[in-house]
Write an enzyme that holds these catalytic residues in place. Structure first.
Site, PDB file in Angstrom:
ATOM      1  N   HIS A 296      -5.840  -2.290  14.348  1.00  8.49           N
ATOM      2  CA  HIS A 296      -5.565  -2.785  12.998  1.00  8.49           C
ATOM      3  C   HIS A 296      -4.135  -2.395  12.636  1.00  8.49           C
ATOM      4  CE1 HIS A 296      -6.625  -3.774   8.755  1.00  8.49           C
ATOM      5  NE2 HIS A 296      -5.679  -2.882   8.511  1.00  8.49           N
ATOM      6  N   HIS A 339      -7.631   6.725   5.696  1.00  8.46           N
ATOM      7  CA  HIS A 339      -6.288   7.296   5.774  1.00  8.46           C
ATOM      8  C   HIS A 339      -5.922   8.049   4.496  1.00  8.46           C
ATOM      9  CE1 HIS A 339      -5.722   3.359   3.870  1.00  8.46           C
ATOM     10  NE2 HIS A 339      -4.539   3.746   3.426  1.00  8.46           N
ATOM     11  N   GLU A 345      -1.016   3.691  -4.121  1.00 10.85           N
ATOM     12  CA  GLU A 345      -1.380   2.279  -4.063  1.00 10.85           C
ATOM     13  C   GLU A 345      -2.175   1.859  -5.303  1.00 10.85           C
ATOM     14  OE1 GLU A 345      -3.707   2.094  -0.531  1.00 10.85           O
ATOM     15  OE2 GLU A 345      -2.107   2.817   0.768  1.00 10.85           O
ATOM     16  N   HIS A 369      -5.294   4.412  -5.540  1.00 11.30           N
ATOM     17  CA  HIS A 369      -5.437   5.421  -4.507  1.00 11.30           C
ATOM     18  C   HIS A 369      -4.090   6.123  -4.411  1.00 11.30           C
ATOM     19  CE1 HIS A 369      -8.540   2.364  -3.318  1.00 11.30           C
ATOM     20  NE2 HIS A 369      -9.261   3.468  -3.461  1.00 11.30           N
ATOM     21  N   HIS A 375      -8.835   7.589   1.324  1.00  7.23           N
ATOM     22  CA  HIS A 375      -9.549   6.366   0.981  1.00  7.23           C
ATOM     23  C   HIS A 375      -9.732   5.530   2.230  1.00  7.23           C
ATOM     24  CE1 HIS A 375      -5.234   5.718   0.388  1.00  7.23           C
ATOM     25  NE2 HIS A 375      -5.413   4.440   0.653  1.00  7.23           N
TER      26      HIS A 375
END
Length: 441
Positions: A296, A339, A345, A369, A375
């Site tokens: 990803h 992470h 964010e 976050h 999160h």
């Protein structure tokens, strides 16, 4: 003499390209040729420069436009008095001590009362310090009536509009910008405008950027194409108001809102040229890139606009989107991994569903976050992605976004006390049970 706006120019329109030098005139010959400030401008206009960067900024970052207007801005002035700024807040703002945690809110209903854009801004987070030209603020806006006989400019930062419901018409001194859900519009610092509804009430997200102007990110090894392409950004053609009528002029400066009364409209630019102007962009024209074999990729591949900082590779602000795209990676956990991040964010959902949060994150909702708080996918998303058949799958009819900054975002009292704050948000990870078994590979 009063000339209605829509009879002054033949039609609304746009010019394409990002960061280019544009020139446009609503009357033939209004733009001087070969010089910026002739001794006498055509039509009795005044020449005025609007600078978005220091005069001596390098050519690549130098932003300015020359405006040829009916009255210079010094005539759009008067004795200002302080106005009620409502629930709009500016960094630094430490008005509420909120325990550290990932946070998420359900959509806030449209207000039933009459509110204009200036009355309908609600600040959720602030970061940095507007006076030092550093940081940003994340707001919501709610609009149930158009601004009439009112204009506004923001001296603290540029404004990124992200509509979620209902369309807006931004009547700016550079021309007219219309923007709907799925599109964004940016109004630079110091540009005068009025917000009008197109149809019914409107709501959306608003990012106030105190730092370096938003621009396109570098593509690095991606090369010359993909992501947001300059040709898909649109800047308005010149349109002006020659209106002699009382107009309330509002200015946000130093975190406060000020107002004065004018005897005429300040949206009186007949022609302009330069590279400092409002613009719009259709998010559905973003050309995503992604992992074609495994893993990803970092969300930075979805960066649409960026505001740089003095630290290379570290953004004052990134505007990141998650649009329709294909998921094809093999032997890969496809949603975002768990992470902790130095960036903070603020995330919103314009329409559709977000793959990492299938429950509780709905269009019009938003989450925070913050820096160095953990999160990632909720338990349902984890189980689904861990056991899904890994065949090509298209994520369709989805548009989420993120305002990401290197600075911690502080929650306002308004946001912390909203009934829509999901007190049980952290419970979405409760179902992540211990799976470790040293006897089973």
């Amino acid at each position: 003499m009063t000339t209605p706006l829509d009879t002054t120019v033949a039609a609304k329109g746009y010019m394409s390209g990002f960061g280019n030098g544009f020139e446009t005139e609503a009357l033939p010959g209004a733009l001087p040729v070969g010089r910026n400030s002739p001794q006498r401008c055509a039509y009795g206009l005044y020449a005025e420069q609007l600078s978005g960067s220091p005069f001596t900024a390098p050519r690549a970052t130098n932003e300015r436009s020359w405006l040829y207007r009916i009255r210079p801005t010094v005539k759009h002035w008067g004795r200002f008095t302080k106005a009620d700024i409502g629930l709009w807040r500016t960094a630094p703002c430490h008005e509420h001590d909120t325990p550290i945690a990932p946070m998420r809110w359900s959509p806030i209903p449209m207000p039933s009362e009459s509110v204009s854009f200036l009355e309908g801004v609600r600040t959720i987070t602030t970061a940095g310090d507007a006076d030092s030209r550093n940081g940003m603020a994340a707001h919501l806006y709610f609009i149930t009536r158009s601004m009439t006989d009112e204009c506004f400019y923001n001296g603290d930062g540029e404004m990124l509009f992200v509509p979620q419901e209902g369309a807006l018409r931004l009547r700016t001194e550079f021309g007219i910008v219309e923007v709907s859900p799925g599109e964004i519009a940016v109004v630079p610092r110091g540009v005068k405008f009025r917000v009008e509804l197109i149809g019914g009430p409107a709501r959306g997200y608003l990012c106030e950027n105190y730092g370096a102007a938003l621009t396109l990110p570098e593509r690095g090894p991606i090369g010359a194409n993909c992501l947001a392409n300059p040709r898909d950004f649109h800047t308005p053609v010149a349109a002006y108001e020659d209106v002699d009528a009382k107009t309330a002029m509002y200015v946000k400066w130093g975190g406060a809102l000020w107002v004065t009364e004018l005897e005429h409209s300040p949206l009186d630019v007949v022609a302009w040229h330069g590279n400092y102007a409002p613009y719009k962009y259709d998010l559905r024209r973003f050309s995503p890139v992604g992992p074609l074999l495994f893993d990803h990729a970092d969300p930075s591949i979805f960066t649409t606009l960026t505001s740089g900082s003095e630290t290379p590779g570290t953004a004052n602000l990134d505007f990141v989107i998650f649009p329709d795209r294909w998921a094809v990676a093999e032997n890969t956990f496809r949603p975002p991994w768990y992470h902790m991040n130095i960036m903070s964010e603020f995330m919103g959902l314009i329409y559709g569903a977000y793959d990492a949060k299938p429950q509780g994150f709905t269009p019009g909702g938003f989450s925070l976050h913050n820096a160095m708080l953990p999160h990632g996918p909720d338990a349902e998303a984890f189980e689904g992605a861990s056991n899904a058949k890994l065949e090509p799958r298209k994520l369709e009819n989805t548009m989420a976004f993120m305002f990401e900054t290197r600075l911690p975002q502080r929650v306002t009292r308004y946001a912390a006390e909203l009934s829509e704050l999901q007190q049980g948000y952290v419970d979405c990870w409760k179902g992540l049970e211990k799976r470790f078994d040293p006897t089973r590979r």
